[in-house]
Design a protein around this motif. Sequence first.
Motif, short mmCIF file in Angstrom:
data_model
loop_
_atom_site.label_atom_id
_atom_site.label_comp_id
_atom_site.label_asym_id
_atom_site.label_seq_id
_atom_site.Cartn_x
_atom_site.Cartn_y
_atom_site.Cartn_z
N LEU A 217 0.83 -1.21 0.00
CA LEU A 217 0.00 0.00 0.00
C LEU A 217 0.86 1.26 0.00
N ALA A 221 0.78 4.05 -2.85
CA ALA A 221 0.54 5.45 -2.48
C ALA A 221 1.70 6.35 -2.95
N TYR A 224 1.38 6.97 -6.70
CA TYR A 224 0.34 7.94 -7.02
C TYR A 224 0.67 9.34 -6.50
N GLY A 225 1.47 9.42 -5.45
CA GLY A 225 1.95 10.73 -5.01
C GLY A 225 2.80 11.38 -6.09
#
Length: 316
Positions: A217, A221, A224-225
């Motif tokens: 995860l 994350a 996508y950041g």
Amino acid sequence: MEHLLEPSNHTSSGPPTFILTGIPGLEAAHLWISIPFSMFYVIGLLGNVTVISVVGKEETLHKPMYLLLCMLAVTDLGTSTSIMPKALCIFWFNLKGITVGGCLTQMFFLHLFSVMHSSVLVTMAFDRYVAICNPLSYASILTNAQIAKLGLVGLLRAVLFILPMPLLLSSQPFCANCIIPHTFCDNMAVVKMSYGDTTVSRIYGLVITIVVNELDLILIAFSYGLIIRALLRLSSKKAHQKALNTCTAHICAILTSYTPSLFSSLTHRFGQGIAPHVHIILANLCFLLPPMLNPIIYGVNTKELRDKVGKYICRR
């Protein structure tokens, strides 16, 4: 996942047999419950097999994105097929018994495909990062051969992480005719059936859960950041929209994969007033909903795949 177990005495004239009760408290409704469960399973089978067949036969779809989609389909088929045949045997024929070897085998493949599924989602996030943040280098960074290597790494990681679970438990002494109030065997359920020292198994299972779920995860994350940072630098609204559209299907796949399991985990840990059969139904849906929804999500959001599937079905 923690489950209440009801062990009988430790002595038995034959090898231990575990009893999977299905959904305790709803035994009379097993046949009715099997209807939506079997429908979810069959829809997932048809959808994922169709995706694999179409991508395999259409050379224009032999691209990294679609190869990753095939990997996702394989892991979806693996997780749902690990639990549903036995669950349907319980619902339809009341065949609740399962040997120790059968239980450990089911546990191994269920967790194996779950870890592989998580690895594929991480690889997909990396694929979207490269496509948006380094579009000019995409073809050289992510070739089909590179995707195959990443898939092999994900498989090896899953085997290395999960194989110790059944190996540790295979040497444990088990109670005779232990009752598992569930439709399938998972690691913690089997651990609780042993009357030996299971400290290592408990710690290892917890560590693997944290490492796989939390690390994957975090990587998703982080990807996508970086994607969001790259989007903020774009001045064109059209470019924003185009970039976001390429991520929509993957974001939906992440939500369908992690949301049910997160909800199930939260209700299990903090919903002490919730009936046990609710926990069990949620646990089953965690492995049935993503395989059913992912082919639909990618079919709706990916025009090229949707068109090829349409042609494939018409030819059939």
